[in-house]
Enzyme design. Structure first.
Site, short mmCIF file in Angstrom:
data_model
loop_
_atom_site.label_atom_id
_atom_site.label_comp_id
_atom_site.label_asym_id
_atom_site.label_seq_id
_atom_site.Cartn_x
_atom_site.Cartn_y
_atom_site.Cartn_z
N TYR A 164 -9.92 -9.04 -16.97
CA TYR A 164 -8.72 -9.55 -17.62
C TYR A 164 -9.02 -9.94 -19.07
CZ TYR A 164 -4.68 -12.63 -18.42
OH TYR A 164 -3.56 -13.23 -18.93
N LYS A 168 -7.50 -8.43 -22.61
CA LYS A 168 -6.74 -9.24 -23.58
C LYS A 168 -7.42 -9.22 -24.95
CE LYS A 168 -3.25 -10.30 -20.99
NZ LYS A 168 -1.91 -9.83 -21.33
N1 LIG Z 1 0.81 -17.33 -16.82
C1 LIG Z 1 -0.17 -17.63 -17.65
O1 LIG Z 1 -0.77 -18.71 -17.60
C2 LIG Z 1 -0.55 -16.68 -18.74
C3 LIG Z 1 -1.44 -17.11 -19.74
C4 LIG Z 1 -1.80 -16.23 -20.76
C5 LIG Z 1 -1.27 -14.96 -20.79
N2 LIG Z 1 -0.42 -14.54 -19.80
C6 LIG Z 1 0.10 -13.18 -19.90
O2 LIG Z 1 1.51 -13.23 -19.97
C7 LIG Z 1 2.06 -12.05 -19.39
C8 LIG Z 1 3.07 -12.41 -18.33
O3 LIG Z 1 2.46 -13.21 -17.36
P1 LIG Z 1 3.28 -13.95 -16.21
O4 LIG Z 1 2.55 -15.20 -15.90
O5 LIG Z 1 4.71 -13.99 -16.57
O6 LIG Z 1 3.04 -12.95 -14.99
P2 LIG Z 1 4.09 -12.37 -13.93
O7 LIG Z 1 3.28 -11.74 -12.86
O8 LIG Z 1 5.07 -13.42 -13.56
O9 LIG Z 1 4.84 -11.24 -14.75
C9 LIG Z 1 4.29 -9.99 -15.01
C10 LIG Z 1 5.40 -8.97 -14.93
O10 LIG Z 1 4.84 -7.67 -15.22
C11 LIG Z 1 5.39 -6.75 -14.32
N3 LIG Z 1 4.50 -5.61 -14.15
C12 LIG Z 1 3.35 -5.55 -13.43
N4 LIG Z 1 2.86 -4.31 -13.44
C13 LIG Z 1 3.70 -3.56 -14.19
C14 LIG Z 1 3.72 -2.20 -14.58
N5 LIG Z 1 2.77 -1.35 -14.17
N6 LIG Z 1 4.73 -1.77 -15.36
C15 LIG Z 1 5.71 -2.63 -15.76
N7 LIG Z 1 5.75 -3.91 -15.42
C16 LIG Z 1 4.75 -4.38 -14.65
C17 LIG Z 1 5.58 -7.52 -13.02
O11 LIG Z 1 6.53 -6.87 -12.17
C18 LIG Z 1 6.05 -8.87 -13.54
O12 LIG Z 1 7.45 -8.93 -13.64
C19 LIG Z 1 0.87 -11.25 -18.86
O13 LIG Z 1 0.48 -10.28 -19.81
C20 LIG Z 1 -0.21 -12.30 -18.71
O14 LIG Z 1 -1.49 -11.74 -18.79
C21 LIG Z 1 -0.05 -15.37 -18.79
#
Ligand SMILES: NC(=O)c1ccc[n+]([C@@H]2O[C@H](COP(=O)([O-])OP(=O)(O)OC[C@H]3O[C@@H](n4cnc5c(N)ncnc54)[C@H](O)[C@@H]3O)[C@@H](O)[C@H]2O)c1
Length: 276
Positions: A164, A168
């Site tokens: 991961y 990133k």
């Molecule tokens: N939640 C955290 O603490 C956090 C922190 C830093 C970064 N992020 C990043 O933020 C972004 C969103 O995270 P989140 O917490 O909302 O996660 P989440 O799992 O709630 O949302 C991710 C979304 O991506 C979609 N997805 C997955 N595979 C896919 C594909 N092949 N094609 C299209 N869509 C796809 C999923 O259906 C989901 O709706 C991610 O990139 C994650 O790495 C999250």
């Protein structure tokens, strides 16, 4: 001129067509609703058809504009079909927000090759494929803003996030290339790297007997961020207020990388405050 009209002139997304991947997720849905609330027409893309439908209902019921496109960011054909459909419907794509991403927390030596490929494909190759599909539409109008969601793990590392974190860091590197190559087309690209955000998927970590405390101790504000706390920066980077901002990675982490919660340092002021 009133404060309201000054702010509107700076930050309004009125009339902007925004294509967002991963829009149905915890962070994506909040960003999409908030950007629609700032006046944007949202082209929400995700693999989850149901999630997209719920999001569109929520936006439209608040008077916003949203279209849904089922898109798998790892599949070039699926990406092209959705992007071209959105561009044909609205005649333009002004902003791209790459949110889709996954993680599987496990030790470096435990990661199976299939898992490595899956995380790389969605988090890194997905950003690449979607940008390749969207940017020619931006070039036609010689304008655009790209926002890629990175992570705390692009800079600092927790255990069990090797793949991961690599994706990133790669997303932040792609962001720099986008900014450098496409500046002459009027296209800007920036990354937002959130720290630890509370979403339905991360709730288990915050409820965990040791991991929740571990994280709180490493955040100056001593709490997880909420998805809607990313919105202000996303609106800024999508709007014309950020016209000179490109190629950067903006950390949004409650003071995590800055050093987290302080140790027990001596201070007259702290002593007085604690005993007040
Ligand atoms: N939640 C955290 O603490 C956090 C922190 C830093 C970064 N992020 C990043 O933020 C972004 C969103 O995270 P989140 O917490 O909302 O996660 P989440 O799992 O709630 O949302 C991710 C979304 O991506 C979609 N997805 C997955 N595979 C896919 C594909 N092949 N094609 C299209 N869509 C796809 C999923 O259906 C989901 O709706 C991610 O990139 C994650 O790495 C999250």
């Amino acid at each position: 001129m009133s404060v309201e009209s000054n702010l509107k002139k700076l930050f309004s997304l009125e009339g902007k067509v925004i294509l967002m991947t991963g829009a149905a997720g915890g962070i994506g849905a909040e960003l999409s609703k908030g950007m629609a609330g700032a006046g944007a027409v949202m082209c929400n893309c995700d693999v989850s058809e149901r999630g997209l439908a719920e999001l569109a209902n929520a936006i439209v019921s608040e008077g916003g504009a949203a279209e849904s496109y089922v898109m798998d960011v790892t599949d070039r054909k699926s990406v092209q079909t959705a992007v071209n459909a959105a561009a044909a419907k609205f005649g333009r794509i002004d902003v791209l927000v790459n949110v889709a991403g996954i993680n599987k927390r496990e030790g470096f030596l435990d990661v199976l090759e299939e898992t490595y490929d899956r995380i790389m494909d969605i988090n890194l190759k997905g950003v690449f494929l979607v940008a390749q599909a969207v940017v020619p539409h931006m070039m036609k109008r010689r304008a655009g803003s790209i926002i890629n969601i990175g992570s705390h793990n692009a800079t600092a590392m927790l255990g069990g996030c090797a793949v991961y974190g690599a994706t990133k860091s790669g997303v932040v590197a792609l962001t720099r290339s986008m900014a450098v190559e496409w500046a002459e087309w009027g296209i800007r690209a920036n990354a937002i790297s959130p720290g630890h955000i509370l979403t339905p998927l991360t709730q288990v970590t915050w409820d965990h007997p040791t991991r929740g405390d571990y994280l709180r101790d490493r955040i100056a504000l001593r709490r997880p961020g909420e998805p809607e706390e990313i919105l202000g920066l996303a609106v800024l980077l999508a709007s014309d207020a950020s016209s000179y901002m490109t190629g950067a990675n903006y950390v949004l982490d409650g003071g995590c990388i800055a050093g987290g919660a302080p140790w027990d340092f001596d201070s007259e002021y702290r002593f007085k405050k604690e005993n007040a």
